[in-house]
Structure formats: C-alpha cells, structure tokens
Design a protein around this motif. Structure first.
Motif, PDB file in Angstrom:
ATOM      1  N   ALA A 192      -6.127  -3.804  -6.222  1.00  0.00           N
ATOM      2  CA  ALA A 192      -5.040  -2.824  -6.239  1.00  0.00           C
ATOM      3  C   ALA A 192      -5.198  -1.876  -7.411  1.00  0.00           C
ATOM      4  O   ALA A 192      -5.957  -2.126  -8.352  1.00  0.00           O
ATOM      5  CB  ALA A 192      -3.685  -3.529  -6.318  1.00  0.00           C
ATOM      6  N   ASP A 193      -4.467  -0.773  -7.328  1.00  0.00           N
ATOM      7  CA  ASP A 193      -4.305   0.156  -8.438  1.00  0.00           C
ATOM      8  C   ASP A 193      -2.943  -0.111  -9.071  1.00  0.00           C
ATOM      9  O   ASP A 193      -2.007  -0.559  -8.403  1.00  0.00           O
ATOM     10  CB  ASP A 193      -4.350   1.610  -7.955  1.00  0.00           C
ATOM     11  CG  ASP A 193      -5.590   1.924  -7.128  1.00  0.00           C
ATOM     12  OD1 ASP A 193      -6.654   1.360  -7.449  1.00  0.00           O
ATOM     13  OD2 ASP A 193      -5.483   2.713  -6.175  1.00  0.00           O
ATOM     14  N   VAL A 194      -2.830   0.191 -10.352  1.00  0.00           N
ATOM     15  CA  VAL A 194      -1.553   0.055 -11.053  1.00  0.00           C
ATOM     16  C   VAL A 194      -1.269   1.371 -11.762  1.00  0.00           C
ATOM     17  O   VAL A 194      -2.086   1.835 -12.572  1.00  0.00           O
ATOM     18  CB  VAL A 194      -1.575  -1.101 -12.070  1.00  0.00           C
ATOM     19  CG1 VAL A 194      -0.222  -1.208 -12.778  1.00  0.00           C
ATOM     20  CG2 VAL A 194      -1.926  -2.418 -11.395  1.00  0.00           C
ATOM     21  N   ALA A 195      -0.118   1.968 -11.453  1.00  0.00           N
ATOM     22  CA  ALA A 195       0.267   3.242 -12.060  1.00  0.00           C
ATOM     23  C   ALA A 195       1.369   3.023 -13.085  1.00  0.00           C
ATOM     24  O   ALA A 195       2.287   2.225 -12.868  1.00  0.00           O
ATOM     25  CB  ALA A 195       0.735   4.216 -10.985  1.00  0.00           C
ATOM     26  N   ILE A 196       1.271   3.753 -14.199  1.00  0.00           N
ATOM     27  CA  ILE A 196       2.228   3.618 -15.298  1.00  0.00           C
ATOM     28  C   ILE A 196       2.842   4.972 -15.604  1.00  0.00           C
ATOM     29  O   ILE A 196       2.134   5.982 -15.704  1.00  0.00           O
ATOM     30  CB  ILE A 196       1.537   3.064 -16.565  1.00  0.00           C
ATOM     31  CG1 ILE A 196       1.042   1.635 -16.327  1.00  0.00           C
ATOM     32  CG2 ILE A 196       2.472   3.109 -17.758  1.00  0.00           C
ATOM     33  CD1 ILE A 196      -0.426   1.533 -16.046  1.00  0.00           C
ATOM     34  N   SER A 218       0.845  -1.186   0.000  1.00  0.00           N
ATOM     35  CA  SER A 218       0.000   0.000   0.000  1.00  0.00           C
ATOM     36  C   SER A 218       0.879   1.232   0.000  1.00  0.00           C
ATOM     37  O   SER A 218       1.811   1.350   0.788  1.00  0.00           O
ATOM     38  CB  SER A 218      -0.895   0.012   1.245  1.00  0.00           C
ATOM     39  OG  SER A 218      -1.802  -1.057   1.200  1.00  0.00           O
ATOM     40  N   ILE A 219       0.586   2.119  -0.921  1.00  0.00           N
ATOM     41  CA  ILE A 219       1.410   3.298  -1.106  1.00  0.00           C
ATOM     42  C   ILE A 219       0.639   4.518  -0.631  1.00  0.00           C
ATOM     43  O   ILE A 219      -0.539   4.682  -0.923  1.00  0.00           O
ATOM     44  CB  ILE A 219       1.797   3.450  -2.586  1.00  0.00           C
ATOM     45  CG1 ILE A 219       2.595   2.205  -3.012  1.00  0.00           C
ATOM     46  CG2 ILE A 219       2.588   4.714  -2.827  1.00  0.00           C
ATOM     47  CD1 ILE A 219       2.933   2.200  -4.468  1.00  0.00           C
ATOM     48  N   ALA A 220       1.302   5.365   0.106  1.00  0.00           N
ATOM     49  CA  ALA A 220       0.650   6.557   0.634  1.00  0.00           C
ATOM     50  C   ALA A 220       0.163   7.434  -0.497  1.00  0.00           C
ATOM     51  O   ALA A 220       0.731   7.465  -1.581  1.00  0.00           O
ATOM     52  CB  ALA A 220       1.633   7.342   1.508  1.00  0.00           C
ATOM     53  N   ALA A 221      -0.900   8.159  -0.229  1.00  0.00           N
ATOM     54  CA  ALA A 221      -1.502   9.008  -1.257  1.00  0.00           C
ATOM     55  C   ALA A 221      -0.668  10.260  -1.449  1.00  0.00           C
ATOM     56  O   ALA A 221      -1.006  11.342  -1.001  1.00  0.00           O
ATOM     57  CB  ALA A 221      -2.926   9.380  -0.864  1.00  0.00           C
ATOM     58  N   ALA A 222       0.460  10.092  -2.103  1.00  0.00           N
ATOM     59  CA  ALA A 222       1.345  11.216  -2.389  1.00  0.00           C
ATOM     60  C   ALA A 222       1.844  11.084  -3.806  1.00  0.00           C
ATOM     61  O   ALA A 222       2.052   9.990  -4.301  1.00  0.00           O
ATOM     62  CB  ALA A 222       2.528  11.223  -1.424  1.00  0.00           C
ATOM     63  N   ALA A 223       2.032  12.216  -4.463  1.00  0.00           N
ATOM     64  CA  ALA A 223       2.520  12.190  -5.834  1.00  0.00           C
ATOM     65  C   ALA A 223       3.963  11.733  -5.857  1.00  0.00           C
ATOM     66  O   ALA A 223       4.700  11.914  -4.892  1.00  0.00           O
ATOM     67  CB  ALA A 223       2.400  13.581  -6.446  1.00  0.00           C
ATOM     68  N   PRO A 224       4.412  11.105  -6.953  1.00  0.00           N
ATOM     69  CA  PRO A 224       5.804  10.684  -7.061  1.00  0.00           C
ATOM     70  C   PRO A 224       6.729  11.882  -7.086  1.00  0.00           C
ATOM     71  O   PRO A 224       6.294  13.009  -7.316  1.00  0.00           O
ATOM     72  CB  PRO A 224       5.836   9.915  -8.388  1.00  0.00           C
ATOM     73  CG  PRO A 224       4.671  10.410  -9.151  1.00  0.00           C
ATOM     74  CD  PRO A 224       3.637  10.771  -8.148  1.00  0.00           C
ATOM     75  N   GLU A 278      -5.288   9.213  -3.518  1.00  0.00           N
ATOM     76  CA  GLU A 278      -5.676  10.358  -4.336  1.00  0.00           C
ATOM     77  C   GLU A 278      -4.606  10.779  -5.336  1.00  0.00           C
ATOM     78  O   GLU A 278      -4.718  11.830  -5.963  1.00  0.00           O
ATOM     79  CB  GLU A 278      -6.033  11.536  -3.427  1.00  0.00           C
ATOM     80  CG  GLU A 278      -7.244  11.250  -2.540  1.00  0.00           C
ATOM     81  CD  GLU A 278      -7.611  12.430  -1.662  1.00  0.00           C
ATOM     82  OE1 GLU A 278      -6.922  13.472  -1.776  1.00  0.00           O
ATOM     83  OE2 GLU A 278      -8.562  12.311  -0.881  1.00  0.00           O
ATOM     84  N   VAL A 279      -3.571   9.979  -5.484  1.00  0.00           N
ATOM     85  CA  VAL A 279      -2.573  10.272  -6.514  1.00  0.00           C
ATOM     86  C   VAL A 279      -3.268  10.304  -7.870  1.00  0.00           C
ATOM     87  O   VAL A 279      -4.148   9.497  -8.158  1.00  0.00           O
ATOM     88  CB  VAL A 279      -1.462   9.204  -6.500  1.00  0.00           C
ATOM     89  CG1 VAL A 279      -0.502   9.415  -7.658  1.00  0.00           C
ATOM     90  CG2 VAL A 279      -0.714   9.247  -5.185  1.00  0.00           C
ATOM     91  N   THR A 280      -2.880  11.235  -8.722  1.00  0.00           N
ATOM     92  CA  THR A 280      -3.572  11.423  -9.994  1.00  0.00           C
ATOM     93  C   THR A 280      -2.708  10.995 -11.173  1.00  0.00           C
ATOM     94  O   THR A 280      -1.513  10.746 -11.040  1.00  0.00           O
ATOM     95  CB  THR A 280      -3.971  12.897 -10.173  1.00  0.00           C
ATOM     96  OG1 THR A 280      -2.780  13.698 -10.185  1.00  0.00           O
ATOM     97  CG2 THR A 280      -4.888  13.349  -9.051  1.00  0.00           C
ATOM     98  N   GLY A 325       0.456  12.790 -11.380  1.00  0.00           N
ATOM     99  CA  GLY A 325       1.650  12.089 -10.938  1.00  0.00           C
ATOM    100  C   GLY A 325       2.124  11.021 -11.904  1.00  0.00           C
ATOM    101  O   GLY A 325       3.313  10.716 -11.958  1.00  0.00           O
ATOM    102  N   TYR A 326       1.187  10.440 -12.675  1.00  0.00           N
ATOM    103  CA  TYR A 326       1.524   9.330 -13.555  1.00  0.00           C
ATOM    104  C   TYR A 326       0.874   9.537 -14.919  1.00  0.00           C
ATOM    105  O   TYR A 326       0.018  10.410 -15.094  1.00  0.00           O
ATOM    106  CB  TYR A 326       1.039   8.010 -12.946  1.00  0.00           C
ATOM    107  CG  TYR A 326       1.658   7.697 -11.601  1.00  0.00           C
ATOM    108  CD1 TYR A 326       2.964   7.250 -11.503  1.00  0.00           C
ATOM    109  CD2 TYR A 326       0.915   7.854 -10.428  1.00  0.00           C
ATOM    110  CE1 TYR A 326       3.533   6.955 -10.268  1.00  0.00           C
ATOM    111  CE2 TYR A 326       1.474   7.562  -9.186  1.00  0.00           C
ATOM    112  CZ  TYR A 326       2.787   7.120  -9.114  1.00  0.00           C
ATOM    113  OH  TYR A 326       3.344   6.839  -7.899  1.00  0.00           O
ATOM    114  N   ASP A 327       1.269   8.723 -15.859  1.00  0.00           N
ATOM    115  CA  ASP A 327       0.637   8.771 -17.177  1.00  0.00           C
ATOM    116  C   ASP A 327      -0.756   8.143 -17.126  1.00  0.00           C
ATOM    117  O   ASP A 327      -1.729   8.708 -17.623  1.00  0.00           O
ATOM    118  CB  ASP A 327       1.493   8.034 -18.212  1.00  0.00           C
ATOM    119  CG  ASP A 327       2.849   8.685 -18.412  1.00  0.00           C
ATOM    120  OD1 ASP A 327       2.960   9.903 -18.185  1.00  0.00           O
ATOM    121  OD2 ASP A 327       3.803   7.964 -18.782  1.00  0.00           O
ATOM    122  N   ILE A 328      -0.824   6.944 -16.552  1.00  0.00           N
ATOM    123  CA  ILE A 328      -2.088   6.197 -16.472  1.00  0.00           C
ATOM    124  C   ILE A 328      -2.165   5.525 -15.110  1.00  0.00           C
ATOM    125  O   ILE A 328      -1.156   5.032 -14.589  1.00  0.00           O
ATOM    126  CB  ILE A 328      -2.181   5.119 -17.580  1.00  0.00           C
ATOM    127  CG1 ILE A 328      -2.193   5.765 -18.968  1.00  0.00           C
ATOM    128  CG2 ILE A 328      -3.422   4.240 -17.400  1.00  0.00           C
ATOM    129  CD1 ILE A 328      -2.107   4.758 -20.106  1.00  0.00           C
TER     130      ILE A 328
END
Length: 556
Positions: free
Chosen positions: A56-60, A20-26, A73-75, A35-38
């Motif tokens: 889970a969510d997956v960020a790319i 689990s990753i904290a809701a913070a932008a990279p 809430e990372v976008t 914060g991410y492309d997708i």
C-alpha cells in the motif's frame, strides 16, 4: 505544542481494512498542486493490530495519516519510494528515561537520536520520580519541552517517591492518614494536569519503605482518571536489590512482588504495569513461566496486568554490581556518605566484629548467586590493576588463589572495581517475548555511559528474536511495540497505520535492521530508513534530519 485527548478504554483489536483509493487529489487540491505533504509509495504496510503486511501507499497531511491504499497518480510535495521496505506505526517505548536528554540545552541531546534511530516516536517517562520538580507542575514541564523542542513525543507518569518528598520528611517515614490525604491531592492535581498514572521503584532501598497499602491508596486516586499504576516491582529474583541474607526483614521474591502488584490492581481497580519484567539469579532462572502463570490467572480474573522487558541478559545501568551493599549495614546513616566512606565503615566493623564479618561473607556469596554466578560476573574497570579488566570473578579467584569472597573484598571493599553481571538467561527472555501483554521497552536514557539497550532494544528484538531466531513473528512484534503500548496508555490516535491517526511512522529494511551498541561503545542502530514524528521526517534515508518534531502528550 502538546496534545490533549480523551482516553478510549477499549481500543479495537481488529485488522485495519486498507481501501483502494481512486487516483484523485483530496478536496481542495488542483491538478497542478500536490495533494499531500508526503506519500510513502509501495511499502509493505503493517497496520499495528497484528495483521500481515499489505502492499500500500501511505499519504500524510498536516501531521496525520490522510489515506492508506493504492493511491495511483495522486501527488505530494515529497514522494518516497519504499518498495521492498516495511512500513509500520512508530514505536511506543513504555519505559524510558529520555527526559535526561529532553532537559539538556543541546538540541541534539533533546532529539534523543539514539531513540529515533531505533524507530521510537513516543516515550513514557517518570519511573518513581516525576519529570518535573517539586516546585513546578506537569504543565510547566510540558510547556518547557514544547518551547525548547524534543525529538519524540513524550507522556509522563507521576512518581510516588516525588509525591512522598513533597509531604513527608525522610525516606523511612510512614505517611499518616493526613499525609495520605495530602499525597492523594498531589496525585489528582498531576492527573488533572495530564499525567498517565503513577509509578514506583520498590526494588531499591528507598522504595522498600513504601507499603502496599500506601500504593493502593494513591492508585485509587488515579483510577477515576483512567490512568495506570506502573512499577519496578519489589523483587525480580531471589530478593530485593538492596536486601542481604543477614538482614532481619523478610525476603521478597519475584513471585511475591508479582502477587503484590496484582493485588494493587485488584484493590484499586486500576490497570497495573510491571516495568522491565525479568527473572534474575540462578535460583530464579526458568521461573518466567511461573510468573506469567500468575499474570495470566489475574488477567483471566479481569485484572488488567501488562509488562515490558528489554532483550538483554545483563542489567546494571550504573555499570556495576555492588557486592558490599551499604543500605542494610549502614541504613539511613549512610545516605549522605560517599562510597569510600561507606566501604571504610563496613570494613572497620568487619575487623572489629567477627560475627558481622561472617554475616557479610555469607551475604556476598548470596549476591554472587543472585547475580548469576562467579563465571558470569566480570570486571569492566579496575584502576588499581587494569590487567584484571575483562576477567571473571571465577578467573580472578584462580589467578589470586583466593576465595571468591577475598577476591570481592579486594575488588570492591578495598578498591572500587566495576563489575558487570549476566543475571538473566535467554530462555526467560524468549518466554516473556512470546506473551501478548508484554511490550519491549528500553528503560534507557541518553549519555556517555549508558546501557546498550538505550541504543539498541527494538532493532535487537527485530534482528535477533524475529528474523534470526524466529521466536516471534514480525506482525506479532509490530503489535507488541505499537498498538499494545498505545492500548496500555489509552492513546486513541497513535499506534496504528490508520486514516486520521497521527503520522508517527517507521520505515525499516529487514535486511539491515540491527543493534550495534555495546557497553564499550554507544553506536546507533541501523536499518531504520525513514521515521516520521507527527508527519515530519526525523530520519531521512537513514540520517537524522535535525527535526525536533515531538509533542508532549497530556492525558485528558
């Protein structure tokens, strides 16, 4: 562009720990910037290692998986709600002929949409014949495909038949010691250029001239590079495809052929891979367990043997079964002839030589047996009498009040009927599916007349054998089509949903996933809702986007 990497000889077969990753932008992103492309939000995520899914969510970002977990809430520039859908690594097809599309001028052909709609993100090509011509190199082909754009990632093997043609004249020529030295140099050059190994097709007339010793010699050139030997082995049932009962050479059975490739692995100390493993023909139905017993004994002895299969009981990519084979009767003299000329020569000889005619009749009956029986062989095209289309040989024999041999003569010696055969049975297909070292694969290309497997292999396994028949579990399937083929090839950044890995990702709907193609009509599969290739959406909401996001993967 193309990717270069170093092989990992052992990929960790362990579960992926989703954190689990904290809701913070990279790092580097502000509160106002995505914060991410997708981000794929709220999916049922399979890691590829055979573990159950987790929510889970997956960020790319920049073509790679940047984060996996509860991202809060990372976008991202694009956020996709995949609630209720399954998220898994993109499928790696270890046996493909997609280069027929990659070489096309039409971008839609190069996209190989039939593959994308199945969830395929990487293909391996080069069964027996290299994808590049004899006057070019693997680097030239990689540059061409990268420049023009291709739909999926592509890895290449160097074909033994292509190597032979560069060194020796004639298919029936045995290479000398000097020839083998030159052939070995060609193999090394291809491996240095990024090939993943060598391949052969021994079941055919051309392949039967290639000896085991020749294969071992070339495989030894591949071993130091960490490559593989991949083969359409010398037999998949009662005999090689070209062989007939009356031929003077020794019959080679499926078990013989499996023993041969195991010996190559042992002698050359190289991983070996069996292409489209199957047990064909009535005498070999049910032999899948004997085959896997041989493989599992070899694996227990430390020989790395793997295989792939397609989930259909019929083969025949050229859409016909030939009852009268020119190769054993005409030899190399028949190579340059057209089919009508070949059949005329066989027919004339039968009329002049009663002994030969009797041999041919025996051969035809053996071929019917090897193809599954007269009740499992039916006419798919017959211009001389279209009413015969759809009828089996057994039905036509009753209709014409003739023997099966006379029916066969009428259909294919005197005319040019196309015949399709159900050469395999479900029990063997299902047994092979349960093995953890056998990966589903299409053995498919593109084009108007192709086997349905080119359009439906992976959705068919999912729908028929995972969801409906429950032959294998969903996590087991995911591993078989992702992490397993990645480990066979030695890919160290594909085949898993894991931070830092390439963003080759498939999102599918278990309720709608299914194959739809038949021999009569090429229809895309359905159920793949989203497909990312190197972080770019190739399938978006079930539709092809036009993206040619594939890369040529060169082994280093």
């Amino acid at each position: 562009m193309y990717t270069k990497f170093h092989r990992w000889y052992v990929l960790p077969l362990v579960g992926l720990l989703f954190v689990s990753i904290a809701a913070a932008a990279p790092p580097g992103a502000t509160a106002q910037e995505p914060g991410y492309d997708i981000i794929l939000r709220g999916g049922r995520v399979f890691d590829g290692a055979g573990n159950p899914w987790v929510l889970a969510d997956v960020a790319i970002s920049d073509g790679r998986i940047a984060a996996v977990g509860r991202l809060g809430e990372v976008t991202a520039e694009r956020e996709i709600d995949v609630d209720g859908l399954y998220v898994m690594p993109g499928i790696i097809d270890v046996h493909s002929h997609a280069n027929s599309g990659f070489d096309d001028e039409d971008p839609r052909a190069r996209a190989t949409i039939n593959n994308l709609m199945q969830g395929i993100t990487t293909v391996v090509i080069g069964e027996n014949g290299s994808a590049w011509s004899n006057d070019s190199s693997i680097g030239d082909k990689a540059a061409e495909w990268s420049r023009n754009g291709i739909g999926t990632n592509a890895a290449m093997l160097v074909g033994i038949d292509s190597i032979r043609h560069q060194v020796i004249d004639g298919h029936d020529t045995t290479p000398t010691a000097e020839d083998l030295v030159e052939m070995g140099a060609i193999v090394r050059e291809a491996m240095e250029g990024g090939a993943f190994g060598i391949s052969s097709a021994l079941d055919y007339w051309d392949g039967h001239f290639i000896t085991t010793d020749e294969i071992i010699a070339l495989a030894k050139e591949v071993a130091p590079f960490g490559g593989i030997y991949s083969s359409h082995i010398r037999s998949e049932g009662t005999r090689s495809l070209w062989w007939v009962e009356s031929h003077a050479s020794r019959r080679v059975t499926h078990l013989d052929a499996v023993k041969e490739i195991i010996e190559v692995g042992r002698a050359a100390e190289i991983p070996v891979h069996i292409l489209h493993i199957k047990s064909t023909g009535i005498p070999f139905w049910g032999k899948s367990r004997a085959v896997t017993a041989l493989i599992e004994k070899a694996r227990a002895d430390g020989i790395d043997v793997t295989a792939d299969q397609y989930p259909y009981t019929f083969s025949n990519p050229d859409r016909t079964t030939e009852l009268f084979k020119w190769e054993p009767y005409l030899g190399e003299a028949g190579r340059e002839l057209e089919r009508p000329q070949r059949m005329a020569l066989i027919k004339d000889r039968m009329q002049d030589d009663p002994v030969f005619a009797a041999q041919v009749e025996k051969d035809v009956y053996h071929e019917i047996l090897a193809r599954g029986g007269a009740d499992r062989m039916w006419v798919t095209r017959f211009e001389a009498n279209p009413a015969y289309t759809g009828k089996t040989l057994e039905e036509l024999a009753a209709l014409r009040q003739e023997s099966l041999f006379e029916v066969g003569k009428h259909l294919q010696l005197e005319n040019a009927a196309k015949i399709l055969s159900y050469t395999m049975i479900e029990d063997d297909i299902e047994h092979y599916l349960t093995r953890d070292y056998i990966a589903p694969a299409t053995d498919g290309g593109v084009g108007a007349e192709t086997h349905p497997r080119a359009f439906g292999t992976f959705p068919r396994v999912l729908r028929r054998y995972v969801i409906d028949k429950e032959v294998i579990t969903l996590p087991f399937f995911v591993r078989k089509v992702t992490m397993l083929p990645a480990s066979i090839l030695g890919l160290d950044d594909r085949g898993m949903i894991k931070e830092g890995y390439r963003a080759d990702i498939m999102v599918f709907n278990a309720g709608t996933i299914r194959d739809r193609a038949t021999f009569e009509e090429n229809i895309y599969s359905e159920g793949v809702e989203y497909l990312l290739v190197n972080g770019k959406l190739a399938i978006d909401d079930g539709q092809f986007t036009g993206a040619l996001a594939g890369e040529v993967i060169l082994r280093r």
